[in-house]
Design a protein around this motif. Structure first.
Motif, PDB file in Angstrom:
ATOM      1  N   HIS A 165     -25.719 -35.219 126.058  1.00  0.00           N
ATOM      2  CA  HIS A 165     -24.595 -34.446 126.605  1.00  0.00           C
ATOM      3  C   HIS A 165     -24.367 -33.172 125.793  1.00  0.00           C
ATOM      4  N   ASP A 166     -24.541 -33.260 124.488  1.00  0.00           N
ATOM      5  CA  ASP A 166     -24.380 -32.049 123.682  1.00  0.00           C
ATOM      6  C   ASP A 166     -25.534 -31.078 123.891  1.00  0.00           C
ATOM      7  N   PHE A 167     -26.721 -31.590 124.166  1.00  0.00           N
ATOM      8  CA  PHE A 167     -27.838 -30.701 124.483  1.00  0.00           C
ATOM      9  C   PHE A 167     -27.443 -29.731 125.604  1.00  0.00           C
ATOM     10  N   PHE A 168     -26.894 -30.265 126.665  1.00  0.00           N
ATOM     11  CA  PHE A 168     -26.545 -29.423 127.811  1.00  0.00           C
ATOM     12  C   PHE A 168     -25.419 -28.454 127.464  1.00  0.00           C
ATOM     13  N   SER A 203     -33.459 -22.673 131.017  1.00  0.00           N
ATOM     14  CA  SER A 203     -33.224 -23.414 132.255  1.00  0.00           C
ATOM     15  C   SER A 203     -34.298 -24.466 132.487  1.00  0.00           C
ATOM     16  N   SER A 204     -35.545 -24.126 132.163  1.00  0.00           N
ATOM     17  CA  SER A 204     -36.636 -25.082 132.359  1.00  0.00           C
ATOM     18  C   SER A 204     -36.515 -26.249 131.386  1.00  0.00           C
ATOM     19  N   LEU A 205     -36.057 -25.996 130.168  1.00  0.00           N
ATOM     20  CA  LEU A 205     -35.784 -27.073 129.228  1.00  0.00           C
ATOM     21  C   LEU A 205     -34.652 -27.951 129.754  1.00  0.00           C
ATOM     22  N   ARG A 206     -33.622 -27.337 130.318  1.00  0.00           N
ATOM     23  CA  ARG A 206     -32.527 -28.103 130.913  1.00  0.00           C
ATOM     24  C   ARG A 206     -33.060 -29.032 132.012  1.00  0.00           C
ATOM     25  N   LEU A 207     -33.961 -28.502 132.847  1.00  0.00           N
ATOM     26  CA  LEU A 207     -34.536 -29.311 133.913  1.00  0.00           C
ATOM     27  C   LEU A 207     -35.289 -30.507 133.349  1.00  0.00           C
ATOM     28  N   ARG A 208     -36.111 -30.280 132.318  1.00  0.00           N
ATOM     29  CA  ARG A 208     -36.844 -31.378 131.688  1.00  0.00           C
ATOM     30  C   ARG A 208     -35.886 -32.447 131.187  1.00  0.00           C
ATOM     31  N   LEU A 209     -34.852 -32.029 130.470  1.00  0.00           N
ATOM     32  CA  LEU A 209     -33.916 -32.979 129.882  1.00  0.00           C
ATOM     33  C   LEU A 209     -33.078 -33.678 130.948  1.00  0.00           C
ATOM     34  N   ALA A 210     -32.739 -32.964 132.022  1.00  0.00           N
ATOM     35  CA  ALA A 210     -31.968 -33.570 133.101  1.00  0.00           C
ATOM     36  C   ALA A 210     -32.722 -34.721 133.749  1.00  0.00           C
ATOM     37  N   LEU A 211     -34.027 -34.543 133.963  1.00  0.00           N
ATOM     38  CA  LEU A 211     -34.818 -35.620 134.552  1.00  0.00           C
ATOM     39  C   LEU A 211     -34.954 -36.803 133.610  1.00  0.00           C
ATOM     40  N   ARG A 212     -34.880 -36.560 132.298  1.00  0.00           N
ATOM     41  CA  ARG A 212     -34.935 -37.660 131.336  1.00  0.00           C
ATOM     42  C   ARG A 212     -33.799 -38.669 131.594  1.00  0.00           C
ATOM     43  N   VAL A 213     -32.625 -38.171 131.940  1.00  0.00           N
ATOM     44  CA  VAL A 213     -31.458 -39.052 132.060  1.00  0.00           C
ATOM     45  C   VAL A 213     -31.209 -39.497 133.495  1.00  0.00           C
ATOM     46  N   PHE A 220     -24.937 -37.160 136.942  1.00  0.00           N
ATOM     47  CA  PHE A 220     -24.938 -36.136 135.894  1.00  0.00           C
ATOM     48  C   PHE A 220     -26.261 -35.373 135.920  1.00  0.00           C
ATOM     49  N   ALA A 221     -27.352 -36.102 136.115  1.00  0.00           N
ATOM     50  CA  ALA A 221     -28.667 -35.460 136.191  1.00  0.00           C
ATOM     51  C   ALA A 221     -28.716 -34.478 137.354  1.00  0.00           C
ATOM     52  N   LYS A 222     -28.170 -34.859 138.497  1.00  0.00           N
ATOM     53  CA  LYS A 222     -28.146 -33.961 139.652  1.00  0.00           C
ATOM     54  C   LYS A 222     -27.451 -32.642 139.312  1.00  0.00           C
ATOM     55  N   ALA A 223     -26.299 -32.746 138.655  1.00  0.00           N
ATOM     56  CA  ALA A 223     -25.535 -31.539 138.312  1.00  0.00           C
ATOM     57  C   ALA A 223     -26.340 -30.638 137.386  1.00  0.00           C
ATOM     58  N   GLN A 224     -27.039 -31.229 136.421  1.00  0.00           N
ATOM     59  CA  GLN A 224     -27.811 -30.435 135.471  1.00  0.00           C
ATOM     60  C   GLN A 224     -29.051 -29.833 136.124  1.00  0.00           C
ATOM     61  N   VAL A 225     -29.685 -30.568 137.033  1.00  0.00           N
ATOM     62  CA  VAL A 225     -30.830 -30.017 137.755  1.00  0.00           C
ATOM     63  C   VAL A 225     -30.400 -28.820 138.589  1.00  0.00           C
ATOM     64  N   MET A 226     -29.274 -28.953 139.285  1.00  0.00           N
ATOM     65  CA  MET A 226     -28.793 -27.850 140.124  1.00  0.00           C
ATOM     66  C   MET A 226     -28.425 -26.634 139.273  1.00  0.00           C
ATOM     67  N   LYS A 227     -27.848 -26.886 138.107  1.00  0.00           N
ATOM     68  CA  LYS A 227     -27.511 -25.753 137.225  1.00  0.00           C
ATOM     69  C   LYS A 227     -28.780 -25.062 136.742  1.00  0.00           C
ATOM     70  N   ALA A 228     -29.767 -25.839 136.371  1.00  0.00           N
ATOM     71  CA  ALA A 228     -31.042 -25.259 135.937  1.00  0.00           C
ATOM     72  C   ALA A 228     -31.654 -24.423 137.056  1.00  0.00           C
ATOM     73  N   TYR A 229     -31.630 -24.957 138.251  1.00  0.00           N
ATOM     74  CA  TYR A 229     -32.207 -24.251 139.393  1.00  0.00           C
ATOM     75  C   TYR A 229     -31.437 -22.964 139.686  1.00  0.00           C
ATOM     76  N   ASN A 230     -30.121 -23.034 139.676  1.00  0.00           N
ATOM     77  CA  ASN A 230     -29.300 -21.861 140.002  1.00  0.00           C
ATOM     78  C   ASN A 230     -29.332 -20.796 138.907  1.00  0.00           C
ATOM     79  N   ASP A 231     -29.534 -21.224 137.654  1.00  0.00           N
ATOM     80  CA  ASP A 231     -29.594 -20.252 136.556  1.00  0.00           C
ATOM     81  C   ASP A 231     -30.918 -19.507 136.518  1.00  0.00           C
TER      82      ASP A 231
END
Length: 531
Positions: A165-168, A203-213, A220-231
């Motif tokens: 969570h702190d990573f994001f 953003s690509s690192l965020r995507l990698r980490l989002a899929l981890r969880v 929560f993963a969905k929200a982080q994937v969408m943020k990575a995509y939109n950023d």
């Protein structure tokens, strides 16, 4: 890169000892340290540190992920043999040097005009800690390397859930700070200060980490994937995050050459050093007519007079014509599964004898040159992760899962031109491979996971993490019944160092108590590794 070498040597001043709690106990030694130097030091060491690439990569993670095997030292990963010193290697090296430097870089650049250097340091700190927590689970994070700033000598172990969570949150801060035209970070190893590319990397690192969880917390993963995509993610191979190493053979104290290349090349003769490509990888490439087989894997003749890594005789075509493409088996050293000597007729050398070791495929020479690049995050990975997220999380991400999958495969084949002198895979060969390996209904995650596993070739920790996260490919057990093995199936994490259990006992015991069964065992799963 020569300039960076001198800067890296200067950064060694922060490495006073291996116990990360002792960072900067004498503040006069680093009062004027430039955080840009610390950043470059950590970036360079990530793939340039020979100890990490040799032990954590070549000896443990690459055999665990069944990319490499056969060498005597591979037994610890290939056959699941516990070796406490090897499991502690990444921890001691990272906390002893990298965590200190990158944490100090974030601290020093927190005020003033260096908003870009602070953002870069935050992202690299996340990237560094992700490798650590993905291998160990709960680790010191929030209090790590804060002896000088906060007086903490025995840091607590944060839960992996809290760390993620702190990573994001850290990536959010970095994205908000990146500003084109502000402080330019000329020592930056990854992108030479290109802020637009840093944003895509973040953003690509965020995507990698989002899929981890995703299995543990899908919403929560969905929200982080969408943020990575939109950023804004990587959009071509021009965006790949790569360390372009110098043509230097690394020692354990030099980081400018490729650490993995040095680890492979340091032992024995060019062919008889034992490290071979694993049959799981070779068979996957062979059975799908993957054109990357011809790029990754070669047979070389060991007995040519004056043979070196640079001028070995390539006998792949002649060997393949007789016996096909053969990797080392999951339960075998190179000298087992013995293959009798064959005779081949090579146009440059005539009739020559090819023994057992030479018949088993090894890494192509151009992929282990001293200056071979190291690929951190690629456009291919990003597209394959988007395909994964589209299926796994039922998200709409600008294209169909099939389109992302195809983009990922095409980019993965094309990115190999980053290796000097590597053959170019023709567009026709890529098109044919894609046509023959389409995304089949009901098997989407299996096919995507397998392509991710191939794409992580030469990045052992990521390949190992990907197999654990996706469950694909399903790998055969390396368990042997003759005493080499300690576990019947692939381990799920690395055990904590014995030094931690002595010097930080209360905190490591609390972390162990949170593991399934309350035992520090490499067979138990960490938080994101949910069944």
């Amino acid at each position: 890169m020569k300039k960076i070498l001198s800067l890296l040597l200067f950064a060694l001043a922060l490495q006073s000892c291996n116990k990360f709690g002792d960072m900067n106990t004498d503040p006069t030694k680093s009062a004027d340290m430039d955080p840009a130097i610390e950043l470059a030091f950590v970036q360079q060491r990530f793939s340039g540190d020979m100890s990490t690439q040799e032990v954590t990569g070549l000896i443990l993670c690459m055999p665990l992920a069944q990319h490499f095997g056969g060498g005597w030292a591979n037994q610890y990963g290939q056959f699941y043999q516990r070796q406490q010193a090897y499991m502690a290697n990444l921890w001691q090296g990272n906390y002893g040097a990298d965590v200190k430097n990158i944490t100090d870089a974030v601290y020093r650049s927190r005020t003033g005009s260096g908003q870009n250097i602070n953002a870069m340091a935050r992202v690299v700190r996340v990237y560094l800690f992700a490798r650590l927590t993905d291998l160990y689970g709960d680790i010191p994070y929030s209090q790590a390397a804060t002896a000088f700033t906060n007086g903490v000598l025995t840091p607590v172990y944060d839960t992996q859930e809290d760390i993620y969570h702190d990573f994001f949150a850290q990536l959010d801060t970095a994205m908000n700070q990146f500003a084109t035209g502000q402080d330019r970070v000329t020592n930056d190893v990854f992108y030479k200060g290109d802020i637009a590319k840093w944003k895509k990397f973040t953003s690509s690192l965020r995507l990698r980490l989002a899929l981890r969880v995703a299995r543990q917390d899908p919403e929560f993963a969905k929200a982080q994937v969408m943020k990575a995509y939109n950023d804004g993610l990587m959009t071509s191979n021009a965006d790949i995050c790569v360390t372009r190493h110098d043509n230097n053979f690394n020692t354990y104290a030099n980081y400018t050459g490729n650490g993995l290349s040095s680890a492979i090349r340091q032992t024995g003769s060019p062919v008889n050093n034992g490290y071979r490509l694993h049959s799981s990888l070779i068979n996957q490439l062979k059975n799908t007519n993957d054109p990357r087989l011809d790029i990754f894997a070669k047979n070389y003749w060991d007995n040519m007079p004056g043979a070196t890594f640079e001028n070995r005789l390539d006998i792949t075509e002649q060997v393949r014509a007789q016996i096909g493409s053969v990797g080392v088996g999951p339960k075998a050293f190179i000298w087992e599964d013995w293959m009798n000597t064959i005779t081949i007729n090579h146009p440059a050398a005539g009739m020559i004898q090819v023994g057992n070791n030479e018949q088993k495929l090894q890494l192509a020479a151009y992929m282990m040159e001293n200056d071979a690049p190291f690929l951190h995050i690629t456009y291919a990975e990003t597209e394959l992760l988007l395909a994964d997220a589209t299926i796994r999380l039922s998200l709409s991400l600008g294209a169909t899962a099939e389109e992302h999958y195809v983009n990922g495969i095409r980019a993965a084949c094309q990115q190999l031109v980053l290796y000097k002198n590597a053959p170019v895979i023709s567009p026709a060969a890529i098109d044919q491979f894609i046509a023959d390996n389409s995304l089949q209904p009901g098997k989407e995650l299996q096919l995507i996971g397998t392509q991710l596993w191939i794409n992580y070739f030469l990045n052992g920790p990521e390949a190992f993490a990907s197999v654990r996260r996706t469950g694909f490919p399903v790998l055969p057990s390396g368990y042997r019944t003759d005493g080499y093995s300690d576990s019947p199936e692939m381990p799920r994490r690395l055990e904590y160092p014995l030094t931690e259990k002595t010097l930080n006992a209360a905190n490591v015991e609390a972390a162990i108590g949170r593991l399934p069964g309350g035992v520090d065992d490499w067979e138990v799963r960490m938080w994101w590794d949910k069944e």
